[in-house]
Scaffold this motif. Structure first.
Motif, PDB file in Angstrom:
ATOM      1  N   GLU A  55      -3.575  -5.429   8.465  1.00 61.62           N
ATOM      2  CA  GLU A  55      -2.570  -5.138   9.484  1.00 61.62           C
ATOM      3  C   GLU A  55      -3.166  -5.039  10.885  1.00 61.62           C
ATOM      4  O   GLU A  55      -4.273  -4.529  11.076  1.00 61.62           O
ATOM      5  CB  GLU A  55      -1.850  -3.823   9.169  1.00 61.62           C
ATOM      6  CG  GLU A  55      -1.390  -3.665   7.732  1.00 61.62           C
ATOM      7  CD  GLU A  55      -0.367  -4.702   7.272  1.00 61.62           C
ATOM      8  OE1 GLU A  55       0.079  -5.527   8.077  1.00 61.62           O
ATOM      9  OE2 GLU A  55      -0.016  -4.685   6.088  1.00 61.62           O
ATOM     10  N   GLY A  56      -2.381  -5.503  11.863  1.00 54.92           N
ATOM     11  CA  GLY A  56      -2.752  -5.345  13.254  1.00 54.92           C
ATOM     12  C   GLY A  56      -2.344  -3.965  13.764  1.00 54.92           C
ATOM     13  O   GLY A  56      -1.847  -3.124  13.006  1.00 54.92           O
ATOM     14  N   PRO A  57      -2.524  -3.723  15.066  1.00 60.12           N
ATOM     15  CA  PRO A  57      -2.280  -2.400  15.644  1.00 60.12           C
ATOM     16  C   PRO A  57      -0.854  -1.866  15.426  1.00 60.12           C
ATOM     17  O   PRO A  57      -0.673  -0.669  15.219  1.00 60.12           O
ATOM     18  CB  PRO A  57      -2.553  -2.608  17.137  1.00 60.12           C
ATOM     19  CG  PRO A  57      -3.420  -3.815  17.210  1.00 60.12           C
ATOM     20  CD  PRO A  57      -3.050  -4.678  16.062  1.00 60.12           C
ATOM     21  N   VAL A  58       0.134  -2.745  15.468  1.00 64.21           N
ATOM     22  CA  VAL A  58       1.526  -2.289  15.360  1.00 64.21           C
ATOM     23  C   VAL A  58       1.777  -1.588  14.027  1.00 64.21           C
ATOM     24  O   VAL A  58       2.328  -0.480  13.979  1.00 64.21           O
ATOM     25  CB  VAL A  58       2.508  -3.475  15.537  1.00 64.21           C
ATOM     26  CG1 VAL A  58       3.941  -3.044  15.226  1.00 64.21           C
ATOM     27  CG2 VAL A  58       2.430  -4.012  16.959  1.00 64.21           C
ATOM     28  N   ILE A  59       1.372  -2.215  12.942  1.00 65.36           N
ATOM     29  CA  ILE A  59       1.617  -1.619  11.619  1.00 65.36           C
ATOM     30  C   ILE A  59       0.606  -0.511  11.324  1.00 65.36           C
ATOM     31  O   ILE A  59       0.940   0.471  10.664  1.00 65.36           O
ATOM     32  CB  ILE A  59       1.645  -2.712  10.529  1.00 65.36           C
ATOM     33  CG1 ILE A  59       2.844  -3.649  10.788  1.00 65.36           C
ATOM     34  CG2 ILE A  59       1.755  -2.096   9.133  1.00 65.36           C
ATOM     35  CD1 ILE A  59       2.944  -4.841   9.861  1.00 65.36           C
ATOM     36  N   GLN A  60      -0.619  -0.631  11.846  1.00 60.83           N
ATOM     37  CA  GLN A  60      -1.572   0.475  11.716  1.00 60.83           C
ATOM     38  C   GLN A  60      -0.986   1.757  12.308  1.00 60.83           C
ATOM     39  O   GLN A  60      -1.067   2.841  11.714  1.00 60.83           O
ATOM     40  CB  GLN A  60      -2.881   0.142  12.425  1.00 60.83           C
ATOM     41  CG  GLN A  60      -3.757  -0.859  11.698  1.00 60.83           C
ATOM     42  CD  GLN A  60      -5.060  -1.113  12.441  1.00 60.83           C
ATOM     43  OE1 GLN A  60      -5.514  -0.282  13.212  1.00 60.83           O
ATOM     44  NE2 GLN A  60      -5.656  -2.273  12.214  1.00 60.83           N
ATOM     45  N   GLU A  61      -0.388   1.643  13.490  1.00 60.58           N
ATOM     46  CA  GLU A  61       0.193   2.816  14.158  1.00 60.58           C
ATOM     47  C   GLU A  61       1.391   3.347  13.376  1.00 60.58           C
ATOM     48  O   GLU A  61       1.618   4.566  13.312  1.00 60.58           O
ATOM     49  CB  GLU A  61       0.588   2.454  15.588  1.00 60.58           C
ATOM     50  CG  GLU A  61      -0.620   2.252  16.500  1.00 60.58           C
ATOM     51  CD  GLU A  61      -0.281   1.555  17.808  1.00 60.58           C
ATOM     52  OE1 GLU A  61       0.932   1.380  18.094  1.00 60.58           O
ATOM     53  OE2 GLU A  61      -1.211   1.170  18.541  1.00 60.58           O
ATOM     54  N   ALA A  62       2.150   2.450  12.761  1.00 61.71           N
ATOM     55  CA  ALA A  62       3.283   2.880  11.931  1.00 61.71           C
ATOM     56  C   ALA A  62       2.785   3.674  10.729  1.00 61.71           C
ATOM     57  O   ALA A  62       3.382   4.685  10.344  1.00 61.71           O
ATOM     58  CB  ALA A  62       4.090   1.672  11.470  1.00 61.71           C
ATOM     59  N   ASP A  63       1.689   3.210  10.132  1.00 63.27           N
ATOM     60  CA  ASP A  63       1.107   3.934   9.002  1.00 63.27           C
ATOM     61  C   ASP A  63       0.680   5.341   9.426  1.00 63.27           C
ATOM     62  O   ASP A  63       0.904   6.316   8.701  1.00 63.27           O
ATOM     63  CB  ASP A  63      -0.108   3.172   8.459  1.00 63.27           C
ATOM     64  CG  ASP A  63       0.277   1.989   7.578  1.00 63.27           C
ATOM     65  OD1 ASP A  63       1.492   1.765   7.396  1.00 63.27           O
ATOM     66  OD2 ASP A  63      -0.615   1.293   7.074  1.00 63.27           O
ATOM     67  N   ILE A  64       0.074   5.439  10.591  1.00 65.28           N
ATOM     68  CA  ILE A  64      -0.362   6.748  11.087  1.00 65.28           C
ATOM     69  C   ILE A  64       0.843   7.664  11.322  1.00 65.28           C
ATOM     70  O   ILE A  64       0.821   8.844  10.947  1.00 65.28           O
ATOM     71  CB  ILE A  64      -1.187   6.590  12.385  1.00 65.28           C
ATOM     72  CG1 ILE A  64      -2.525   5.913  12.064  1.00 65.28           C
ATOM     73  CG2 ILE A  64      -1.422   7.952  13.060  1.00 65.28           C
ATOM     74  CD1 ILE A  64      -3.269   5.417  13.290  1.00 65.28           C
ATOM     75  N   ARG A  65       1.898   7.123  11.927  1.00 65.95           N
ATOM     76  CA  ARG A  65       3.111   7.934  12.158  1.00 65.95           C
ATOM     77  C   ARG A  65       3.677   8.428  10.829  1.00 65.95           C
ATOM     78  O   ARG A  65       4.066   9.601  10.699  1.00 65.95           O
ATOM     79  CB  ARG A  65       4.174   7.110  12.896  1.00 65.95           C
ATOM     80  CG  ARG A  65       3.872   6.841  14.349  1.00 65.95           C
ATOM     81  CD  ARG A  65       5.099   6.308  15.094  1.00 65.95           C
ATOM     82  NE  ARG A  65       5.572   5.036  14.588  1.00 65.95           N
ATOM     83  CZ  ARG A  65       5.179   3.847  15.036  1.00 65.95           C
ATOM     84  NH1 ARG A  65       4.263   3.760  15.996  1.00 65.95           N
ATOM     85  NH2 ARG A  65       5.676   2.723  14.535  1.00 65.95           N
ATOM     86  N   ALA A  66       3.743   7.521   9.844  1.00 65.05           N
ATOM     87  CA  ALA A  66       4.323   7.881   8.541  1.00 65.05           C
ATOM     88  C   ALA A  66       3.479   8.940   7.840  1.00 65.05           C
ATOM     89  O   ALA A  66       4.009   9.937   7.325  1.00 65.05           O
ATOM     90  CB  ALA A  66       4.459   6.633   7.674  1.00 65.05           C
TER      91      ALA A  66
END
Length: 255
Positions: A55-66
């Motif tokens: 995953e790129g930054p967009v989905i990495q950040e989503a994982d962190i939020r989740a």
């Protein structure tokens, strides 16, 4: 045979990806409902993970939020159970080998099947090492989805011949993310796939606009969009469901 064939029945399929639990459980559930109501033909449910290497930054950040909101694998299963009360649209999990091993492979697939999942994608599992996942998934009525990348070359037909559910065709080298242009010779890759199997093939990685989706749908049986949708969640927060529905309808119209 799983429900996945329904996504491709007499049409080009739109496959939508969202990270489960982003930005929190309740909003995420509303987001998935909005996407399903708007007409997504298949939904990929991303299980948040601390090290999602594809995953790129967009989905990495989503994982962190989740993960920060307290999302767990068990809560992902609960989310899918909730969706299954109202929808029979095909659902597949997108995750990595580590979370499945950590949970316990047998237990994971048993719970995933009970929740109502139809398949699983594990990007960091090489085709040659798929057997443990593939066989356990099959035991519980789920399809292990194969991926074919621009680097698959001589292995394309072999992977396609043994594929189940659908084939995830990676459009570009690198990680997920929005791309302005896709330069891979996808026509040749799709041609080789079609020579080897009738299993439908969908293109993902980098598709973010209706125009791109329209072009890709001329080559493949379906298109997969993830990062562009996750960006909507990041930008609009609790107002994301309405925006996601608009986006899905736009892509559907284009394909």
């Amino acid at each position: 045979m799983s429900r996945i064939y329904k996504a491709f029945e007499n049409k080009k399929a739109f496959i939508a990806f969202l990270t489960a639990g982003d930005p929190d459980y309740e909003t995420s559930l509303k987001n998935f409902r909005a996407v399903l109501e708007a007409g997504a033909d298949l939904v990929e449910v991303g299980i948040p993970f601390s090290d999602p290497i594809a995953e790129g930054p967009v989905i990495q950040e989503a994982d962190i939020r989740a993960l920060s909101s307290g999302m767990t694998t068990d809560k992902v299963f609960e989310l899918v159970k909730e969706l299954r009360k109202d929808y029979d649209t095909p659902i597949v999990f997108m995750t990595y080998a580590n979370p499945v091993y950590h949970y316990g492979t047998e237990k994971f697939f048993e719970k995933a099947s009970e929740a109502g999942a139809d398949g699983i994608i594990i990007p960091d599992c090489p085709f040659e090492e798929r057997h443990e996942f593939d066989e356990t998934a099959a035991k519980y009525g789920m399809d292990f989805i194969s991926m074919i990348a621009p680097t698959s070359e001589d292995r394309i037909k072999m992977i396609a011949f043994q594929a189940k559910g659908f084939i995830y065709v990676v459009s570009s080298l690198g990680v997920t993310g929005v791309r302005s242009e896709i330069k891979t010779d996808l026509g040749t890759i799709l041609g080789l796939i079609k020579e080897a199997t009738d299993t439908p093939a969908a293109i993902g990685f980098g598709i973010s606009t209706p125009e791109q989706a329209g072009k890709m749908s001329q080559l493949a049986d379906g298109v997969i969009v993830g990062s562009a949708m996750v960006k909507i969640v990041a930008e609009y927060g609790t107002d994301a469901p309405e925006k996601l529905a608009e986006f899905v309808k736009g892509i559907k119209a284009a394909i």
